[in-house]
Design an enzyme around this catalytic site. Structure first.
Site, short mmCIF file in Angstrom:
data_model
loop_
_atom_site.label_atom_id
_atom_site.label_comp_id
_atom_site.label_asym_id
_atom_site.label_seq_id
_atom_site.Cartn_x
_atom_site.Cartn_y
_atom_site.Cartn_z
N GLY A 34 15.49 -21.32 -5.09
CA GLY A 34 16.10 -21.24 -6.53
C GLY A 34 16.51 -19.70 -6.62
N ASP A 62 13.09 -13.02 1.55
CA ASP A 62 13.77 -11.54 1.38
C ASP A 62 13.38 -10.84 2.49
OD1 ASP A 62 14.50 -12.18 -1.05
OD2 ASP A 62 12.89 -11.22 -2.16
#
Length: 271
Positions: A34, A62
């Protein structure tokens, strides 16, 4: 817009069931994709905390961002592009860590995360639901003889073919651009170099949102990443940025966290 007429694959993950590793471990990989600030990490951590002790590990895409100096350069705002699906993530390294963890039942010893350096959003779920889901997941994990559940969240989780094919349960939290801008306004992010990144002027308009559209328009009808239905496919597809088999799309704007966590756990129970 991206051509979504992709070719099906004959092998790879089914996107609907756990996969045994070469050494016989029964491992399930749960993806939570998302846009930025959609609640991905919050959801992944909720599910992680509901699972039996020593049966789950959590990864954050990340942590696989390329070093800032290697990121694509955006001429419009004269800054690095953290959101371009091509060049922002070290997919090869991510693929290796996922494969290693599936095969060995634990994360590589050299893996480390910067997630603890980011500001955490507290969106609790009700204690009654928490207890119910904890019991249900314990029963499901035991019944299915699952050795390990790998949870991974990421803003480009389903773009790269090699990474996508390893994911068994495919969840996607969606929110509109205005909501994303509001949630992102006061956030900063830890970088691979140990520094903190805050959005410069024009970043959402010229970098973040175009990158999100580029990475996800192939998943939705008419390329509508805000409101379009997910494109249904019967088989996993070849290529990057293509429709995703068995993608479960959840609206993080209209749904309560209780309901989102419940659906995520129900999808995991199916494995």
């Amino acid at each position: 817009r991206m051509d979504t007429t992709a070719e099906p694959l004959n092998g790879g993950s089914t996107g609907s069931s756990s996969v045994s590793s070469e050494n016989g471990l029964n491992v399930v990989l749960v993806g939570v994709g998302g846009p930025t600030s959609s609640g991905k990490t919050t959801l992944a951590k909720h599910v992680f905390n509901l699972l039996p002790a020593n049966k789950a590990v959590i990864l954050h895409q990340d942590d696989f961002a390329n070093p800032e100096a290697e990121l694509p350069w955006n001429e419009t705002i004269q800054a690095r592009d953290w959101d371009n699906p091509i060049g922002s993530i070290n997919y090869q390294k991510l693929e290796f860590v996922l494969q290693y963890t599936r095969q060995h039942g634990q994360l590589p010893s050299q893996h480390s995360s910067r997630d603890h350096l980011n500001k955490q959003t507290d969106l609790p779920i009700s204690s009654s639901l928490s207890e119910d889901l904890r019991q249900r997941l314990a029963t499901s994990v035991s019944k299915s003889k699952i050795d390990l559940i790998i949870l991974i969240d990421g803003f480009l989780l389903y773009y790269n073919e090699a990474v996508r094919l390893q994911i068994d349960v495919r969840l996607f939290l969606r929110c509109k651009r205005k909501t994303l801008e509001h949630r992102r306004a006061n956030r900063s992010y830890a970088t691979a170099e140990g520094t903190s990144w805050s959005d410069p002027p024009g970043f959402i308009e010229h970098v973040l949102w175009p990158g999100y559209v580029k990475g996800h328009q192939g998943l939705f009808k008419q390329g509508d990443v805000e409101c379009g239905e997910a494109i249904h496919v019967e088989q996993d597809q070849k290529g990057d940025g293509v429709p995703v088999k068995n993608l479960v799309v959840l609206d993080s704007e209209s749904m309560k966290m209780d309901d989102i966590v419940k659906i995520a756990c129900e999808e995991l129970e199916k494995n």
